[in-house]
Design an enzyme around this catalytic site. Sequence first.
Site, PDB file in Angstrom:
ATOM      1  N   ASP A   1      12.666 -23.791  21.413  1.00 34.43           N
ATOM      2  CA  ASP A   1      11.987 -24.580  20.391  1.00 34.43           C
ATOM      3  C   ASP A   1      10.751 -23.822  19.981  1.00 34.43           C
ATOM      4  O   ASP A   1      10.292 -24.279  18.799  1.00 34.43           O
ATOM      5  CB  ASP A   1      11.788 -26.199  20.740  1.00 34.43           C
ATOM      6  CG  ASP A   1      10.616 -26.161  21.810  1.00 34.43           C
ATOM      7  OD1 ASP A   1      10.550 -25.457  22.300  1.00 34.43           O
ATOM      8  OD2 ASP A   1       9.996 -27.161  21.779  1.00 34.43           O
TER       9      ASP A   1
ATOM     10  N   ASP B   1      14.872 -23.106  27.808  1.00 36.78           N
ATOM     11  CA  ASP B   1      13.664 -23.083  28.076  1.00 36.78           C
ATOM     12  C   ASP B   1      13.089 -24.397  28.581  1.00 36.78           C
ATOM     13  O   ASP B   1      13.635 -25.242  28.046  1.00 36.78           O
ATOM     14  CB  ASP B   1      12.959 -22.578  26.591  1.00 36.78           C
ATOM     15  CG  ASP B   1      11.693 -22.628  26.866  1.00 36.78           C
ATOM     16  OD1 ASP B   1      10.959 -21.773  27.695  1.00 36.78           O
ATOM     17  OD2 ASP B   1      10.822 -23.470  26.087  1.00 36.78           O
TER      18      ASP B   1
ATOM     19  N   CYS C   1       3.158   2.294   2.619  1.00 37.65           N
ATOM     20  CA  CYS C   1       4.826   1.655   2.798  1.00 37.65           C
ATOM     21  C   CYS C   1       5.579   2.728   2.458  1.00 37.65           C
ATOM     22  O   CYS C   1       7.098   2.601   2.780  1.00 37.65           O
ATOM     23  CB  CYS C   1       4.899   0.506   2.141  1.00 37.65           C
ATOM     24  SG  CYS C   1       3.644  -0.725   2.139  1.00 37.65           S
TER      25      CYS C   1
ATOM     26  N   ASP D   1       9.914 -18.366  21.771  1.00 31.98           N
ATOM     27  CA  ASP D   1      11.451 -18.614  21.856  1.00 31.98           C
ATOM     28  C   ASP D   1      12.162 -17.648  20.951  1.00 31.98           C
ATOM     29  O   ASP D   1      13.261 -17.252  21.266  1.00 31.98           O
ATOM     30  CB  ASP D   1      12.039 -19.759  22.161  1.00 31.98           C
ATOM     31  CG  ASP D   1      11.324 -20.606  23.259  1.00 31.98           C
ATOM     32  OD1 ASP D   1      11.113 -20.148  24.125  1.00 31.98           O
ATOM     33  OD2 ASP D   1      11.348 -21.881  23.027  1.00 31.98           O
TER      34      ASP D   1
ATOM     35  N   CYS E   1       0.704  -1.213  -0.117  1.00 33.98           N
ATOM     36  CA  CYS E   1       0.016  -0.049   0.041  1.00 33.98           C
ATOM     37  C   CYS E   1       0.927   1.268   0.017  1.00 33.98           C
ATOM     38  O   CYS E   1       2.030   1.175   0.113  1.00 33.98           O
ATOM     39  CB  CYS E   1      -0.922  -0.069   1.379  1.00 33.98           C
ATOM     40  SG  CYS E   1      -0.103  -0.109   2.887  1.00 33.98           S
TER      41      CYS E   1
END
Length: 897
Positions: free
Chosen positions: A783, A584, A86, A787, A83
Site C-alpha cells: 500500500d 507487506d 535532456c 512498495d 534543460c
Amino acid sequence: MTQRDPVCGMDVKSPSEFFVERNGERYDFCSDSCKTKFINEPEKYLVKPKEKQAEPKEKQAATYSITSNGKEKIDIPIVGIHCSSCIPTIESEIKKLPGIDFASINIATEKAHIEFSNSEVKTGDIISAIKKAGYQTGHATISLGIVGMHDASSISQIEEGLKRTSGVLSASVDLATGSVIIKYIPGLVDLNKIKNEIRKLGYDTFDTSGVKPDKLKDSKAGEEVDENQAAREKEYRTLMKKFIFAAVLALPVIFFSYPTVWNLPEQFQMGSETLRLIWVAMSILSLPVMFWSGSQFYTGAWAGLKNRSANMNTLVATGISAAWLYSFVATYFPGVFPSAELADQFFDVIFVVVALVILGMALEIRAKGKSSEAIKKLMGLQAKTARVLRDGNEVDIPVEEVVLDDIIIVRPGEKIPVDGMIVEGSSSIDESMITGEAIPTEKNVNDEVIGSTINKTGSFKFKATKVGKDTTLSQIIKLVEQAQSSKAPIQKIVDKVSGYFVPGVIIIAILTFVVWYVFGPSPTLVYALITFVTVLVIACPCALGIATPISLMVGVGKGAENGILIRSGDALETAQKLDTIVLDKTGTITEGKPSLTDVITANGFTEEDVLMLSASVEKSSEHPLAEAIVNGAKDRSIELKDAQNFNAVPGYGVDAEIDGRNILLGNIKMMEKFKINLGVLEEESTQLADDGKTPMFVAIDNKAAGIIAVADIVKEDSVDAIIQLKKLGLEVVMITGDNTRTANAIAKQVGVDRVLAEVLPEDKALNVQKLQNEGKIVAMVGDGINDAPALAQADIGLAIGTGTDVAIEASDITLIKGSLKGVVLAVQLSKATMKNIRQNLFGAFFYNGLGLPIAAGVFYPFFGLLLSPLLAGAAMAFSSVTVVTNANRLRNFKPKF
C-alpha cells in the site's frame, strides 16, 4: 543580453562560454553538444524559413510529411524537457533504432524532429524509444464504437489497417463491446482521418466517449442513454426487422420446396409447370432477402475483398450466392443440366440461412448488452444534482457544474455527488457500491467521502476535492472500460488463428466440392453444391472471436462490483497462475498505524492513573506511538492534564511533571538510567515484545508504575484471508522492515510460515525477484510508496486502495476496500474467468472441429448421413449465442469465503 541557440532554440546568456564565430557573426550555444552540431552542419542551422516560427505551447501538435522515397518526417511533442542536458539522452535512444536518418530535439518548441524510413521503423517504435529515455510524448486516446463487426477476422483487419495509418500508435479492437481503443498523436492524424480509415475497411463508427445531446432520450424513462447503447439498440432493431422479413418469406418457400414431404397435389410436384412458376416467384422474392436482409454479408465481404482478407461475411455471402446461382439456372434454364433430377432449386437455403444467421447476430447483440451490465451499473450510480452553498444560499445544480472547493450539503438518504472532505457534521455512509463492504462507515470532520455513495443517517457539509472525471467513480469506470477492452495473452493467439480460419474454411469448401463432384454418388453436382454451401455456412469464426473478450468483460465488471479493479486481461490471466503471494506487513496485514493494546500496572497503581499520566505526557508529541497512547486514553474517556518541565531524552524516552508528580516514560535504558527497579515488569515486557508489541515502561515518582504497550494491530479479516489463500494452493510470504522478533510474532499470529524480515524499502523488489528466480509466479500486495518498485517487479502487483496513489499506479489490480479478502476474491475471480474462457474456447474449437467434417460429409459413406445447409445455418447462428450465454454465467459468481 540573451541570444537564441541556433541548434536547439534555447535562450542563452551572451557572451556564452560555448560560441562560434563565422563570417563575422558570433553564435552562442547552451552546451558543447550544440556547438559541435553547428560546426559539423552550419548550413542546416542557419537556414531558418520565416514560416517555421515556434508555435505557442498550447497550440503545439505533431506534424509530419512523407517524401517520394518512403522517407517520413515527423515532429513529436515531448513532455518534460527542462534543460539542454535532456536532449542527448533522447537523441541517442532514437538514433539506436534502424532506419533513423536524422533526429534533433528543439528545447524551445519541446519537439523532436525525426526523419526515418517507414519501411524499417514505425512511429510507435520512436515513441517507445523516447519513453525509454525517460520522457513522455504527447498522445491522445479515443474509443470508437464500430457498427457491423460480428466476427473475429474483423479484428486483425481493423487493427492492422489502423496501425498502418501514420500517427496511430496502437489499436485494440474488442469484439465483445464492439469498440476500438486507439492511441494516436494529435496533429499527425485526426479523428476524421481515423474514422475514414475504418470506413474504408467497410465499417461505420460512432463515438463512445459520452452521451448524445437532448435528442437522445429514452421516451419511457426520460433518462439519457449513451451512444454505445443507442447504437446497439438500433442495430438490434434493424436486424430483427430483417430477420422477421426473411423468416416470414421463408415459410411458404420451405412449404413448396419439399412437395413430397407435405404430400402436395400432383400439380405442385417436381417437373410441373405450376411448381416452375412458384420457383420463379421464389427467385424474385429471394433478391430482397439477399440484398436487404442479408445486405451486411455482401458489404462486409466486399470490404474484405478490397482489403484482401476474408471474414464470416465472405463465407455466408459465398454460400448463399452459390445456392442462388444454381437455383436460378435450374429455374430458368433447366435444359442446361444433363438430367432432370439435377434441375432442382435451393432457394429455401437462402431464406433460412439468412434468417437464422441474422437472428443469431441479433441475439448475440442482446446477450452482449447483458455482459456489459456492470459498467452500466457503475454509470448509473452517478448523482445527477448537488446542493451547493453559493453566496450563502443553498442552490441545487447539475453535478457537472460542481467545482473544486465548493461546499456541498448532504442530507439523510441522499447520494454524495462528488469526492470531498467533511468540514461540518458527521454521518454513517453506505459505501458498498464502491468498496463492496455492506456495513456503513462512520464519517466525521476531516474524513474523506466518495462521490455516488449514499448518506444514511446524519446531515453534513463537505468540501469538494475531486470533481468530474477525477472522482473515484469516474476513475473506476475508466479503469474498468480500459480493462474490458484489453486482451488477455490467450486472446492474441486466438486472433492469429482466426486470421487463418476463414481462408482455411474456403479452401476446405472448395476441396469438399471437388471430392463430392469427382467421387460422390449421383447426382454428383447436387451433392457437391450441398456440401460446399454447408461447409461455408456452418463455419463460425464469431464464436472463436468473442470467446475470450466476452468472458473478460463480465469478469472485470464483476470484479468492479466487488471493489476489485483489474487493469488488464494480462493481469487476469496471470493471477490464476500464481503460486506465491507476498504480503507487506504494515498497512496490508496490519492496520498500518499503532494502537494501544495493553496497560499493565505494578506497585498499587491503577490502570486509569498510569494511562492518564502517560497520555498527558505524550499529548503534545506528534510521534505515532504517542498518538496511539493519547487516542487509547480518549477512547476510555480519560481526561488528560497539562505536563510541565517536559524533557525528551533521545533514544530513551521522556521526563515530565504533572500535578507535582514526576513521570518517566520510555524504554528499559531509560529505567536503568534513573535506577528504577522494574521487578516482574521486565519479564512482562519480554512477553509483550514476543507478541510483536512495543512496550514502554512508566515510572511515577521514581517507582515502577507499569507498562504501556502499543502495536500495529492485525486487521480483523487478515487471518481468515490468509487461511483462504492457503486453501487456494498459494504459498504466503510476509515481507517487512521490522526486526525478526516482531516479524515472527505477527507471522505466527496470522498463520504465515515464511517471513522476510529487516528488509529495507529499496530491497523489497530484490526479494520479490529472488522468489521469481526460484521459479515461482509471484504476486505482491502492498500500500505504500516504498512498495511501488516491488509491485512493479512482481508478476502481479495488488495495491490496497487505502494506500498511496504511487502504489496504486504501479499495481495491476487495485483493492478498493483495503482488506486482504479482496486478494482472495481477485484470485478466485481470475480462476473463474479463465475457466469460463477455456470453456468458451473449447466449445468454439469443438464446434468448428466437429461441424466442418460433418458438413463436408465424412459420415455419409458410413451412415448415409448428410447435414442440411438449413441445419448448418441454425448451428452457426446459435454457436455464438451459446458462447455469450456461457460467459454471462460469470455474472452469478459469488466469493467463496
